[in-house]
Design an enzyme around this catalytic site. Sequence first.
Site, short mmCIF file in Angstrom:
data_model
loop_
_atom_site.label_atom_id
_atom_site.label_comp_id
_atom_site.label_asym_id
_atom_site.label_seq_id
_atom_site.Cartn_x
_atom_site.Cartn_y
_atom_site.Cartn_z
N ASP A 200 0.86 -1.18 0.00
CA ASP A 200 0.00 0.00 0.00
C ASP A 200 0.90 1.23 0.00
O ASP A 200 1.96 1.23 0.62
CB ASP A 200 -0.93 0.03 1.22
CG ASP A 200 -2.14 0.94 1.02
OD1 ASP A 200 -3.26 0.40 0.88
OD2 ASP A 200 -1.97 2.18 0.96
N TYR B 132 -12.30 9.02 -13.49
CA TYR B 132 -12.38 7.72 -12.80
C TYR B 132 -13.00 6.67 -13.75
O TYR B 132 -12.51 5.55 -13.86
CB TYR B 132 -13.23 7.88 -11.54
CG TYR B 132 -13.36 6.64 -10.67
CD1 TYR B 132 -12.32 6.24 -9.83
CD2 TYR B 132 -14.53 5.89 -10.67
CE1 TYR B 132 -12.45 5.12 -9.03
CE2 TYR B 132 -14.67 4.77 -9.86
CZ TYR B 132 -13.63 4.39 -9.04
OH TYR B 132 -13.76 3.27 -8.24
N LYS C 34 -11.31 3.25 -15.07
CA LYS C 34 -11.87 1.92 -14.77
C LYS C 34 -12.27 1.19 -16.06
O LYS C 34 -12.20 -0.04 -16.13
CB LYS C 34 -13.06 2.04 -13.81
CG LYS C 34 -12.65 2.49 -12.40
CD LYS C 34 -11.65 1.54 -11.74
CE LYS C 34 -11.41 1.87 -10.28
NZ LYS C 34 -10.39 0.98 -9.66
N1 NAD Z 1 -15.52 2.26 -2.35
C1 NAD Z 1 -16.28 2.18 -3.43
O1 NAD Z 1 -17.45 2.60 -3.42
C2 NAD Z 1 -15.72 1.52 -4.67
C3 NAD Z 1 -16.62 1.13 -5.68
C4 NAD Z 1 -16.14 0.51 -6.82
C5 NAD Z 1 -14.79 0.30 -6.97
N2 NAD Z 1 -13.92 0.71 -5.99
C6 NAD Z 1 -12.50 0.43 -6.18
O2 NAD Z 1 -12.11 -0.49 -5.19
C7 NAD Z 1 -10.69 -0.37 -4.94
C8 NAD Z 1 -10.45 -0.29 -3.45
O3 NAD Z 1 -11.02 0.87 -2.92
P1 NAD Z 1 -11.62 1.02 -1.43
O4 NAD Z 1 -13.06 1.26 -1.58
O5 NAD Z 1 -11.14 -0.10 -0.60
O6 NAD Z 1 -10.96 2.43 -1.01
P2 NAD Z 1 -9.78 2.78 0.06
O7 NAD Z 1 -9.39 4.18 -0.21
O8 NAD Z 1 -10.25 2.46 1.43
O9 NAD Z 1 -8.62 1.77 -0.30
C9 NAD Z 1 -7.75 1.96 -1.40
C10 NAD Z 1 -6.35 1.63 -0.92
O10 NAD Z 1 -5.47 1.72 -2.06
C11 NAD Z 1 -4.31 2.40 -1.64
N3 NAD Z 1 -3.69 3.01 -2.81
C12 NAD Z 1 -4.19 3.98 -3.59
N4 NAD Z 1 -3.31 4.31 -4.54
C13 NAD Z 1 -2.22 3.52 -4.36
C14 NAD Z 1 -0.99 3.38 -5.03
N5 NAD Z 1 -0.68 4.15 -6.09
N6 NAD Z 1 -0.12 2.44 -4.59
C15 NAD Z 1 -0.42 1.66 -3.53
N7 NAD Z 1 -1.56 1.77 -2.84
C16 NAD Z 1 -2.45 2.69 -3.25
C17 NAD Z 1 -4.78 3.42 -0.65
O11 NAD Z 1 -3.71 3.89 0.17
C18 NAD Z 1 -5.84 2.65 0.11
O12 NAD Z 1 -5.31 1.96 1.23
C19 NAD Z 1 -10.26 0.88 -5.71
O13 NAD Z 1 -9.65 0.49 -6.92
C20 NAD Z 1 -11.57 1.59 -5.98
O14 NAD Z 1 -11.49 2.42 -7.12
C21 NAD Z 1 -14.37 1.30 -4.85
#
Ligand code: NAD
Length: 269
Positions: A38, A169, A173
């Site tokens: 991370d 975004y 995606k």
């Molecule tokens: N939360 C939602 O509603 C949702 C919906 C659809 C898709 N997503 C996708 O799910 C995935 C996880 O998101 P989440 O909801 O757990 O959010 P989150 O922000 O809690 O977790 C994302 C994690 O990725 C880490 N991260 C981001 N960029 C990084 C990088 N360049 N290198 C290493 N680590 C990095 C962050 O530090 C964080 O810990 C993401 O790809 C997000 O786009 C989220």
Amino acid sequence: MRRRYEGKVAFITGAARGQGRAEAVRFAEEGAAIIAVDACAEFASTTYPSATTEDLTETVRLVEAAGGEIVASKVDTRDFEALSATLAAGIEQFGRLDVVVANAGICSAALSWQITGEQWHEMIDVNITGAFHTAKAAVPFLIEQGEGGAVVFTSSVAGLKGYPFMAHYVASKHAITGLAKSMANELGAHSIRVNTVHPAGVATDMRITELGPLLEEYATTLAPIFMNTLPIDAADVSDIASVIAWLCSDEAAKITGAQIPVDLGNLNR
Ligand SMILES: NC(=O)c1ccc[n+]([C@@H]2O[C@H](COP(=O)([O-])OP(=O)(O)OC[C@H]3O[C@@H](n4cnc5c(N)ncnc54)[C@H](O)[C@@H]3O)[C@@H](O)[C@H]2O)c1
């Protein structure tokens, strides 16, 4: 809990919190050793609080409490050399690689013509290039190992549908959906399966506060695009983790190049 990953190794990005953490814990509960990374860093274009090194330490604690082994490193997926070296060290320690979850990502919101250069570039660098680096670093190990493998990219409903207020975004995606489809074609001959998972809202710290005023302003025209079919605002992280644990298992051995929705029926509307 079944133990579908006994003796196997999973590489998960963005594992400090949210979905990545839930996936690390889930794979560990099923027997896998975890290579977790991370960034644990601030992003210039996001408005929600960033993950911290303490968050990553908590993931380590939870995986170990589940009886799993884990190596966790503060690495940004945009840094290919660091990511690659970290993965190689993890494989050296655990002896193999079976599962890759390119989960790390960021989100921000603005009308498409108001997206700043900084928002655009950070989104593209993290959500596309970081995911590409994750697969690029891992695939040569899987091919060399010669036992197949499973790669999953966490896309979004925004990887299949034109969501308003987050065109950068959505573009990112959609891009990883296309990347996964191409990689699935190339890697099929090696029995390496490549799929994307498409959540709608998930209850994590990725809360896009700047979305609120836009949803109000466009309440009757664009906001309905966000509505789900099931009467639930957001999935839990465990809902996504359990689908990914299934998708990477032998139970899904005949699925590759697929886009798996975990979307509360959002894409059906
Ligand atoms: N939360 C939602 O509603 C949702 C919906 C659809 C898709 N997503 C996708 O799910 C995935 C996880 O998101 P989440 O909801 O757990 O959010 P989150 O922000 O809690 O977790 C994302 C994690 O990725 C880490 N991260 C981001 N960029 C990084 C990088 N360049 N290198 C290493 N680590 C990095 C962050 O530090 C964080 O810990 C993401 O790809 C997000 O786009 C989220």
